[in-house]
Structures are given as structure tokens and as C-alpha cells.
Design an enzyme around this catalytic site. Structure first.
Site, mmCIF file in Angstrom:
data_model
loop_
_atom_site.group_PDB
_atom_site.id
_atom_site.type_symbol
_atom_site.label_atom_id
_atom_site.label_comp_id
_atom_site.label_asym_id
_atom_site.label_seq_id
_atom_site.Cartn_x
_atom_site.Cartn_y
_atom_site.Cartn_z
ATOM 1 N N THR B 12 0.868 -1.165 0.000
ATOM 2 C CA THR B 12 0.000 0.000 0.000
ATOM 3 C C THR B 12 0.911 1.222 0.000
ATOM 4 O O THR B 12 1.973 1.211 0.614
ATOM 5 C CB THR B 12 -1.009 -0.021 1.164
ATOM 6 O OG1 THR B 12 -1.923 1.070 1.006
ATOM 7 C CG2 THR B 12 -0.349 0.110 2.513
ATOM 8 N N CYS B 18 -2.560 7.415 8.188
ATOM 9 C CA CYS B 18 -3.121 6.068 8.129
ATOM 10 C C CYS B 18 -2.098 5.056 8.616
ATOM 11 O O CYS B 18 -0.899 5.300 8.579
ATOM 12 C CB CYS B 18 -3.523 5.702 6.708
ATOM 13 S SG CYS B 18 -4.762 6.772 5.997
ATOM 14 N N HIS B 35 -5.706 -1.173 5.735
ATOM 15 C CA HIS B 35 -5.314 0.242 5.641
ATOM 16 C C HIS B 35 -6.266 1.032 6.557
ATOM 17 O O HIS B 35 -7.397 1.322 6.180
ATOM 18 C CB HIS B 35 -5.459 0.662 4.165
ATOM 19 C CG HIS B 35 -4.946 2.020 3.862
ATOM 20 N ND1 HIS B 35 -4.120 2.278 2.803
ATOM 21 C CD2 HIS B 35 -5.138 3.221 4.458
ATOM 22 C CE1 HIS B 35 -3.833 3.575 2.758
ATOM 23 N NE2 HIS B 35 -4.451 4.175 3.755
#
Lengths: 210, 151
Positions: B12, B18, B35
Site C-alpha cells: 500500500t 493512516c 489500511h
């Protein structure tokens, strides 16, 4: 689904006009600052998923220079001024007359970064003051923060508020073009205005749109 | 939320505040990546909401998905990265201290499920792109200024 389902096409047209006026003023300021012509594109207003927003700014992984500020007051939201590294270098060189400034290896020159931050400050300030005049809303922008990092990491900060309500955001995206850039990268810089979800009603009301 | 099995890897990109959480099983070489955008689904103002966005509902769902793949929660281990504080503002409300809160919330969930956290690269103020290789159980973390590290 969230708040975005209530948005009709004419709402998007209103937002487009906001982008047009705001970025128009900012482009004029930029043109004065650099002493040359700056063109602007027709604003792009979209209801988009979070991934699509990242793609609009060049992709989640792309490293960019960004000036970010929070808008508080009668309307709240986030504003980003985003430049490619190459374009930011050119602006900084032109503003500071330092032809050696480069984003290739840190640490970067303090003067160069400060010039970049001030430029973001002036441009987003002219965007927001025209927005404030146009809507008659009191807006209080935060001190702008400069960041040189990945698009995903930067933009996701402006999505914190909206992500509590929806998986989609409404973004008012305006690109401008340095008219002397003949090597043709196309878009040279972008403004992203991301109003917080509850601010859309305030915004539309201020302009007499239900 | 994505699942992977060796020899494929999972990634990712552009994590800021995040948190990227990897739950993996060394034996079957299966892993899942979550995520996390927000710490707690209690702050969700919409119904129904996307479970994968929140630390509490996301971890729970990832464990269930891995169970469907035949991986028991007792064999799971965790690695994570992200949770940076990208910008500092005085006028910010608590929602803006979201990076550290995401990290705390993920740790709380791991603790609830008794999943050991093997390695982490969290906090700071830069964005991260992460890639996990289930074959070696290594998490590659790349930042703009500090290059790549492997945890």
C-alpha cells in the site's frame, strides 16, 4: 453512501464557479509574483472515491511539493496547493534568483523553502479571500504548512473529516499552466479545495442555492 | 483490505496518518493487509459504514477473512507502519492528532486478540509506502527522505 448522494448537477456547477473565481484570483497573484502570464484550466469538480483523489494529484506514491492549510470559520475544509518537484524548483529559482536550488538531495536551502511556503500562502490567501468575498462567509485560514512528500500521505490529511461520513469526497480541482513551459508537461500546479461535508449546506445557502 | 499468499507480495502506498497493518502466518505464508484511516467506528456518522476504514472493525474483519482462508487467529503475527503526524497546527481539534490515535487503536485491538506485534515503524512526520513479502515475513518501508528500511 453518505452526504454526496444529495448533490445535484447544478450544485457541482456552483462549486465549479467557486473554483473558477478562487483560482482565477490566485493565478493573477501568481502572474504578478513571477512577472509573466499564467493560464488557468476550467475547474474540475467531482464526487470521487479517496483513491481517485490521489490519482487526480498524480498517484498516491508520487512525491510532490504541497502547501496545506485548514480553513476554519463559518465554512470549514482543507486546501492544498500542489506542485511537481520540477515545477516547484523552477518557481523557487525564479523567486529567489538562486539557480542552484534543487530537490535532489536534502537538506534543502531554508530560503528556498521559505519562498515556496510564502508563495503557497499568497496564492491560497487570494483564493480564499475571493471565496470569502463571493460568499460573504467569514473564513479563517490556518498558517500554511509546507510538505514535500507522497501525495497519499499529504491528501489523506484533508480527508479525515469527510472519511467519518463517507467513502467519497467532493473536490474542487483547478490546474494552472505556466505559459512559458514549452517542454509540455501540461499541468503545472493544482489547487484542491475539500470542504468538510457539513460545509456544503453553508456554502450553497450563502449563494442562495438550496 | 487485501489478502495474499507467497510468492506474491502485498503493498500500500502513500501512508500518512493512516496505519498499514499486516497480519501474517509464517507457516502457510498467507497474509492480509489493512489500511486503517480512523481509530474508532464510534466516530462514523454514516450507516452502514465501511468496516475496513476503522481500527476496531477493520482488525476484526481482517481476522475473519484470514480465518476463511484457513488461518487461525492463534497463528497470526503482526507488523505495522504509518501513523505519522504530517502537519502540526495549533488550532487543530483532536481529530487532527489522528496518526498517533490510529497507532494506539490498532495496538489495543491486537492486544484484545492476543496477536503479537513483531515489528513497527510508526510516528514521525513523513509518508510511507510499504510492501510485505509473505515468503520472508519482511515488511519493506520506504520514505521520501530516509530511503528504505526492512522490519
Amino acid at each position: 453512501m453518505g452526504f454526496e448522494t444529495n448533490i445535484k448537477p447544478y450544485h457541482l456547477d456552483v462549486l465549479k464557479e467557486i473554483g473558477n473565481i478562487g483560482a482565477g484570483h490566485a493565478a493573477t497573484a501568481l502572474s504578478t509574483l513571477l512577472g509573466k502570464a499564467v493560464d488557468m484550466q476550467v475547474p474540475n469538480v467531482k464526487v470521487v472515491s479517496f483513491n481517485d483523489i490521489m490519482d487526480m494529484a498524480g498517484g498516491s506514491d508520487e512525491v510532490v511539493v504541497s502547501v496545506f492549510l485548514r480553513i476554519e470559520g463559518e465554512m470549514t475544509g482543507s486546501m492544498f496547493f500542489i506542485l511537481s518537484l520540477r515545477q516547484a524548483e523552477r518557481f523557487i529559482r525564479s523567486l529567489t534568483k538562486d539557480e542552484d536550488f534543487s530537490f535532489k538531495c536534502p537538506p534543502f536551502s531554508e530560503v528556498g523553502l521559505s519562498a515556496m511556503q510564502e508563495m503557497g500562502n499568497i496564492l491560497s490567501g487570494s483564493y480564499l479571500s475571493s471565496l470569502s468575498d463571493f460568499t460573504n462567509l467569514n473564513l479563517y485560514p490556518s498558517v500554511p504548512a509546507l510538505s514535500i512528500d507522497m501525495v497519499g500521505a499529504i491528501i489523506s490529511y484533508g480527508l479525515i473529516e469527510v472519511s467519518q461520513v463517507s467513502d467519497y469526497a467532493i473536490v474542487i480541482d483547478t490546474a494552472f499552466i505556466d505559459s512559458e513551459d514549452f517542454d509540455g508537461e501540461g499541468i503545472n500546479g493544482q489547487f484542491f479545495l475539500l470542504p468538510d461535508p457539513e460545509s456544503f449546506i453553508v456554502l450553497f445557502k450563502s449563494l442562495g442555492v438550496e | 483490505m487485501n489478502m495474499v499468499k507467497a510468492p506474491e507480495s502485498i503493498r500500500t502506498s502513500g501512508l500518512g496518518s493512516c496505519v498499514g497493518l499486516v497480519l501474517y502466518d509464517q507457516e502457510t505464508k498467507k497474509a492480509g493487509l489493512l489500511h486503517v484511516m480512523l481509530p474508532d467506528s464510534g466516530i462514523s456518522k454514516s450507516e452502514p459504514f465501511n468496516h475496513a476504514k476503522f481500527a476496531d472493525t477493520g482488525v476484526d474483519e481482517l481476522i475473519k477473512k484470514l480465518a476463511q482462508e484457513g488461518v487461525s487467529v492463534r497463528r497470526l503475527k503482526a507488523k505495522m507502519a504509518g501513523g505519522a503526524q504530517m502537519f502540526q497546527f495549533n488550532m487543530m481539534r483532536d481529530t487532527m492528532r489522528i496518526g498517533p490515535r490510529n497507532v494506539e487503536a490498532v495496538k489495543f485491538q491486537l492486544n484484545q486478540f492476543k496477536i503479537p506485534l513483531i515489528a513497527e515503524d510508526v510516528g514521525g512526520n513523513s509518508g510511507r509506502t510499504i510492501e510485505f513479502d509473505p515468503e520472508t515475513s519482511k515488511l519493506h518501508v520506504r520514505t521520501v527522505n530516509q530511503g528504505e528500511k526492512v522490519i
